[in-house]
Motif scaffolding. Structure first.
Motif, PDB file in Angstrom:
ATOM      1  N   ILE A 103       0.994  -1.328  -0.187  1.00 11.18           N
ATOM      2  CA  ILE A 103       0.106   0.002  -0.118  1.00 11.18           C
ATOM      3  C   ILE A 103       0.798   1.332   0.139  1.00 11.18           C
ATOM      4  N   CYS A 104       1.905   1.254   0.768  1.00  9.60           N
ATOM      5  CA  CYS A 104       2.904   2.395   1.024  1.00  9.60           C
ATOM      6  C   CYS A 104       3.551   2.548  -0.578  1.00  9.60           C
ATOM      7  N   VAL A 142       2.252   1.544  -3.238  1.00  7.19           N
ATOM      8  CA  VAL A 142       1.255   2.184  -4.404  1.00  7.19           C
ATOM      9  C   VAL A 142       1.067   3.696  -4.008  1.00  7.19           C
ATOM     10  N   GLU A 143       1.084   3.979  -2.801  1.00  6.49           N
ATOM     11  CA  GLU A 143       0.971   5.431  -2.588  1.00  6.49           C
ATOM     12  C   GLU A 143       2.117   6.370  -2.993  1.00  6.49           C
ATOM     13  N   GLU A 144       3.156   5.622  -2.759  1.00 13.35           N
ATOM     14  CA  GLU A 144       4.388   6.518  -3.224  1.00 13.35           C
ATOM     15  C   GLU A 144       4.384   6.459  -4.715  1.00 13.35           C
ATOM     16  N   LYS A 196       1.913   6.511  -6.807  1.00 11.40           N
ATOM     17  CA  LYS A 196       0.556   7.398  -7.077  1.00 11.40           C
ATOM     18  C   LYS A 196       0.992   9.007  -6.932  1.00 11.40           C
ATOM     19  N   HIS A 197       1.913   9.116  -5.861  1.00 12.15           N
ATOM     20  CA  HIS A 197       2.423  10.564  -5.601  1.00 12.15           C
ATOM     21  C   HIS A 197       3.235  10.672  -6.652  1.00 12.15           C
ATOM     22  N   GLU A 234       1.646  11.615  -9.747  1.00  8.51           N
ATOM     23  CA  GLU A 234       0.867  12.907  -9.721  1.00  8.51           C
ATOM     24  C   GLU A 234       1.733  14.255 -10.045  1.00  8.51           C
TER      25      GLU A 234
END
Length: 244
Positions: free
Chosen positions: A174-175, A177-179, A181-182, A185
């Motif tokens: 999850i971390c 994926v979030e990284e 994603k950020h 972006e």
């Protein structure tokens, strides 16, 4: 401090004894008055004194020199017993090689290499101790793949460990994926800002081209008007010429 004289085999010359600790010289230094000392002994002495402990002549650290070569050779040839004699080592060797032997001596007391174990064991028995040490690690026999300590055997639960590992992996995923994603972006924002800047530049260039075209059209119209005027003047001149 020097080497304990009781460890030596045979006679030891008085000149090879430290004038302070009265043991056999260790890492020796010699004063101008030719009295010899262990380095640690004379440095400790000179902290509180400024003279030779034997004849009271004034000396300074800067005046200390290595032992004469012939004395150094005599010192290195002395035979002494290994410091591990009390544990069973019978080795007798020269002072020159005693440090090398004691670093490798099978009777040396060394700490267990397993984390958490405080046992001191003879080097020759280390392998046997490691095989039964309660702090030794091994792979779980049930196939979960975990490395466990013997002391944790009764508390090890494969299902619980795997569930914990799964949760850790999920959290890590999850971390990540979030990284990602950020990061995407951030890249998109950067590209968007770049495109907006590029669009603004292109728009300015278009406006400039329009302005240039407008000026060119104006110039063309002026030229065409001048050409008509010139043609009319030529026609008028031609008529006047005919009349003449």
């Amino acid at each position: 401090m020097g080497y304990d004289i009781e460890r030596f085999v045979g006679y030891v010359n008085e000149g090879l004894l430290c004038s302070i600790c009265r043991d056999v010289l260790e890492d020796p230094l010699q004063a101008p008055c030719e009295h010899a000392f262990c380095t640690a002994c004379i440095h400790g002495w000179l902290v509180h004194h400024s003279n030779c402990p034997e004849d009271r002549q004034t000396i300074d650290v800067s005046l200390l020199r290595p032992l004469y070569r012939y004395m150094k050779n005599d010192l290195n040839r002395l035979q002494l017993r290994c410091k591990n004699r009390e544990y069973g080592c019978e080795m007798v060797c020269s002072l020159e090689s005693i440090d090398r032997h004691e670093r490798e001596c099978e009777y040396s007391q060394i700490p267990c290499s397993n984390a958490g174990c405080t046992v001191q064991i003879e080097r020759r028995n280390l392998d046997g101790h490691l095989a039964v040490c309660e702090y030794r690690s091994r792979e779980c026999p049930n196939g979960c793949g975990y490395t466990i300590l013997s002391a944790e055997d009764t508390q090890h639960n494969c299902v619980a460990e795997l569930r914990t590992e799964l949760e850790l992996l999920r959290s890590e995923m999850i971390c990540r994926v979030e990284e990602a994603k950020h990061e995407m972006e951030s890249r998109l924002d950067s590209q968007r800002r770049h495109m907006v800047q590029k669009e603004s530049v292109l728009q300015n260039e278009i406006e400039e081209l329009k302005s240039q075209m407008s000026r060119m059209m104006s110039d063309v119209r002026s030229l065409m008007a001048a050409e008509r005027q010139h043609r009319q003047e030529l026609e008028q001149a031609e008529l006047e010429k005919r009349e003449l």
